[in-house]
Scaffold this active site. Structure first.
Site, PDB file in Angstrom:
ATOM      1  N   HIS A  80       0.575  -0.895   0.231  1.00 33.97           N
ATOM      2  CA  HIS A  80       0.031  -0.172   0.206  1.00 33.97           C
ATOM      3  C   HIS A  80       0.625   1.196  -0.113  1.00 33.97           C
ATOM      4  O   HIS A  80       1.754   0.879  -0.080  1.00 33.97           O
ATOM      5  CB  HIS A  80      -1.378   0.034   1.516  1.00 33.97           C
ATOM      6  CG  HIS A  80      -0.392  -0.237   2.162  1.00 33.97           C
ATOM      7  ND1 HIS A  80       0.406  -0.903   3.047  1.00 33.97           N
ATOM      8  CD2 HIS A  80      -0.642   0.975   3.273  1.00 33.97           C
ATOM      9  CE1 HIS A  80       1.365  -0.671   4.077  1.00 33.97           C
ATOM     10  NE2 HIS A  80       0.087   0.621   4.831  1.00 33.97           N
ATOM     11  N   HIS A 126       1.689   3.675   1.873  1.00 29.45           N
ATOM     12  CA  HIS A 126       1.916   5.242   2.895  1.00 29.45           C
ATOM     13  C   HIS A 126       3.435   4.766   3.370  1.00 29.45           C
ATOM     14  O   HIS A 126       4.221   3.693   2.555  1.00 29.45           O
ATOM     15  CB  HIS A 126       1.085   4.265   4.571  1.00 29.45           C
ATOM     16  CG  HIS A 126      -0.288   4.185   4.382  1.00 29.45           C
ATOM     17  ND1 HIS A 126      -0.142   3.592   5.842  1.00 29.45           N
ATOM     18  CD2 HIS A 126      -0.634   5.382   4.481  1.00 29.45           C
ATOM     19  CE1 HIS A 126      -1.645   3.755   5.251  1.00 29.45           C
ATOM     20  NE2 HIS A 126      -1.900   4.898   4.911  1.00 29.45           N
ATOM     21  N   ASP A 141       5.705   4.476   5.221  1.00 28.01           N
ATOM     22  CA  ASP A 141       6.567   3.027   6.111  1.00 28.01           C
ATOM     23  C   ASP A 141       6.426   2.026   5.098  1.00 28.01           C
ATOM     24  O   ASP A 141       7.214   1.171   5.775  1.00 28.01           O
ATOM     25  CB  ASP A 141       6.587   3.141   7.215  1.00 28.01           C
ATOM     26  CG  ASP A 141       4.425   2.998   7.583  1.00 28.01           C
ATOM     27  OD1 ASP A 141       3.391   3.166   6.934  1.00 28.01           O
ATOM     28  OD2 ASP A 141       4.401   1.917   8.561  1.00 28.01           O
ATOM     29  N   HIS A 142       6.567   2.101   4.055  1.00 24.75           N
ATOM     30  CA  HIS A 142       6.491   1.086   3.524  1.00 24.75           C
ATOM     31  C   HIS A 142       6.327   1.054   1.858  1.00 24.75           C
ATOM     32  O   HIS A 142       7.161  -0.056   0.876  1.00 24.75           O
ATOM     33  CB  HIS A 142       4.473   0.319   3.531  1.00 24.75           C
ATOM     34  CG  HIS A 142       3.959   0.091   4.286  1.00 24.75           C
ATOM     35  ND1 HIS A 142       3.907  -1.451   4.665  1.00 24.75           N
ATOM     36  CD2 HIS A 142       3.337   0.574   5.992  1.00 24.75           C
ATOM     37  CE1 HIS A 142       3.568  -1.514   5.995  1.00 24.75           C
ATOM     38  NE2 HIS A 142       3.374  -0.193   6.320  1.00 24.75           N
ATOM     39  N   HIS A 194      -7.318  -1.297   5.416  1.00 23.96           N
ATOM     40  CA  HIS A 194      -6.272  -0.700   6.122  1.00 23.96           C
ATOM     41  C   HIS A 194      -6.276   0.818   5.073  1.00 23.96           C
ATOM     42  O   HIS A 194      -6.765   2.081   5.281  1.00 23.96           O
ATOM     43  CB  HIS A 194      -5.455  -0.848   6.257  1.00 23.96           C
ATOM     44  CG  HIS A 194      -4.061   0.074   6.839  1.00 23.96           C
ATOM     45  ND1 HIS A 194      -4.315   0.843   7.806  1.00 23.96           N
ATOM     46  CD2 HIS A 194      -3.063   0.119   5.924  1.00 23.96           C
ATOM     47  CE1 HIS A 194      -2.405   0.948   7.908  1.00 23.96           C
ATOM     48  NE2 HIS A 194      -2.566   1.129   6.765  1.00 23.96           N
ATOM     49  N   ASP A 196      -0.128  -4.065   5.873  1.00 19.12           N
ATOM     50  CA  ASP A 196      -0.906  -3.427   7.409  1.00 19.12           C
ATOM     51  C   ASP A 196      -2.743  -4.229   7.636  1.00 19.12           C
ATOM     52  O   ASP A 196      -3.737  -3.811   7.619  1.00 19.12           O
ATOM     53  CB  ASP A 196      -0.932  -2.136   7.153  1.00 19.12           C
ATOM     54  CG  ASP A 196       0.655  -1.257   7.971  1.00 19.12           C
ATOM     55  OD1 ASP A 196       1.669  -2.019   7.710  1.00 19.12           O
ATOM     56  OD2 ASP A 196       0.808  -0.237   7.691  1.00 19.12           O
ATOM     57  N   HIS A 236       4.277  -4.972  10.553  1.00 14.37           N
ATOM     58  CA  HIS A 236       4.724  -4.111  11.706  1.00 14.37           C
ATOM     59  C   HIS A 236       4.437  -4.858  13.127  1.00 14.37           C
ATOM     60  O   HIS A 236       3.827  -5.979  13.046  1.00 14.37           O
ATOM     61  CB  HIS A 236       3.617  -2.945  12.418  1.00 14.37           C
ATOM     62  CG  HIS A 236       3.632  -1.774  11.797  1.00 14.37           C
ATOM     63  ND1 HIS A 236       4.635  -0.913  11.973  1.00 14.37           N
ATOM     64  CD2 HIS A 236       3.283  -1.723  10.611  1.00 14.37           C
ATOM     65  CE1 HIS A 236       4.412   0.217  10.275  1.00 14.37           C
ATOM     66  NE2 HIS A 236       3.284  -1.032   9.655  1.00 14.37           N
TER      67      HIS A 236
HETATM   68 FE    FE Z   1       2.612   0.409   8.329  1.00 11.58          FE
HETATM   69 ZN    ZN Z   2       0.205   1.380   6.538  1.00 11.70          ZN
END
Ligand code: FE
Ligand code: ZN
Length: 257
Positions: free
Chosen positions: A54, A56, A58-59, A113, A130, A168
């Site tokens: 996805h 985001h 942090d990915h 998400h 996520d 995570h």
């Molecule tokens: Fe994340």
């Molecule tokens: Zn995420």
């Protein structure tokens, strides 16, 4: 298939998938480049492929830096998210198949998400981003409880022996929440003990087996009579259809810490 778990940022995981024969590698959700590159260099692997679950940061945050080092990266993602992940070079639709070396894989659209979250099913591995975590699931930033419940249902229908590689490290807190909802569930207690040991030595709890998630993850257990009874007694659960149970469990988890 060999998969290396790479801790990134604070509690993120990227995953390196290794082709031993060709010394090539793929990476799932590289939030940052340097921990991934350090692993690749240490093992003499050349990166060829990136998977995005996805949009985001942090990915996907590390992809730009990886592109500076590795040419011609194949960047696989969901076609409907190409606007938000413009780096995608190979856009797949829901159910779309791909090959990673000799292994056939499949993308599943799993909204919840985010609207366009996806998971990748490759051999007996499922990379969940996520959408699903150890004993938990992602927050509903863009999707509805109904969508997320359906997405998790789709994951649940895979073989119980599927390994889940999640985005995570939230397993310990998720299990504390799970134990609150199902105080008599021994599988949750056993998993809590195991998780404490792992985390005390800084070992990732990923991957988990779907079989274990089915016994311990409250978001997969929304039809469990004891869980529903707990919610009726303590949280005034109104309707006991899976969606309503799911929505309440998600809401309670949002404020649990
Ligand atoms: Fe994340
Ligand atoms: Zn995420």
């Amino acid at each position: 298939m060999k998969v290396i778990t790479v801790p990134c940022l604070f509690d993120n995981y990227a995953y390196i998938i290794v082709n031993r024969k060709s010394a090539e590698a793929a990476v799932v959700d590289p939030s940052e480049a340097w921990p991934v590159m350090r692993e690749l260099d240490k093992r003499g692997l050349a990166l060829t492929t990136v998977f995005c679950t996805h949009h985001h940061h942090d990915h996907i945050g590390g992809i730009d830096d990886l592109l500076e080092v590795y040419d011609d990266l194949r960047i696989i993602g969901f076609g409907q998210d190409q606007q938000r992940i413009p780096l995608i070079t190979e856009a797949l639709e829901d159910g779309g198949e791909f090959f990673l070396w000799d292994t056939r894989g499949q993308l599943y659209h799993t909204p919840g998400h985010t609207t366009n979250s996806v998971v990748y099913h490759l051999g007996d591995c499922l990379f969940t981003g996520d959408t699903m975590f150890g004993a938990g699931c992602g927050r509903l930033f863009e999707g509805t409880p109904r969508q997320m419940a359906a997405s998790l249902q789709r994951i649940s229908s895979c073989s119980p022996q599927t390994s889940l590689y999640f985005g995570h490290e939230y397993t310990a807190l998720n299990l504390r929440f799970a134990a609150l909802l199902e105080p008599d569930n021994q599988a949750i207690q056993a998993r809590q003990q195991k998780t404490e040991q792992y985390r005390a030595s800084n070992v990732p709890t990923s991957p988990s087996l779907l079989e274990e998630e089915l016994q311990t993850n409250p978001f997969l257990r929304v039809t469990e009579p004891k869980l529903m009874a707990y919610l009726k007694e303590h949280h005034a659960l109104q309707a006991d259809d899976p969606e309503s149970v799911f929505a309440l469990v998600r809401e309670l988890r949002n404020t649990f810490s």
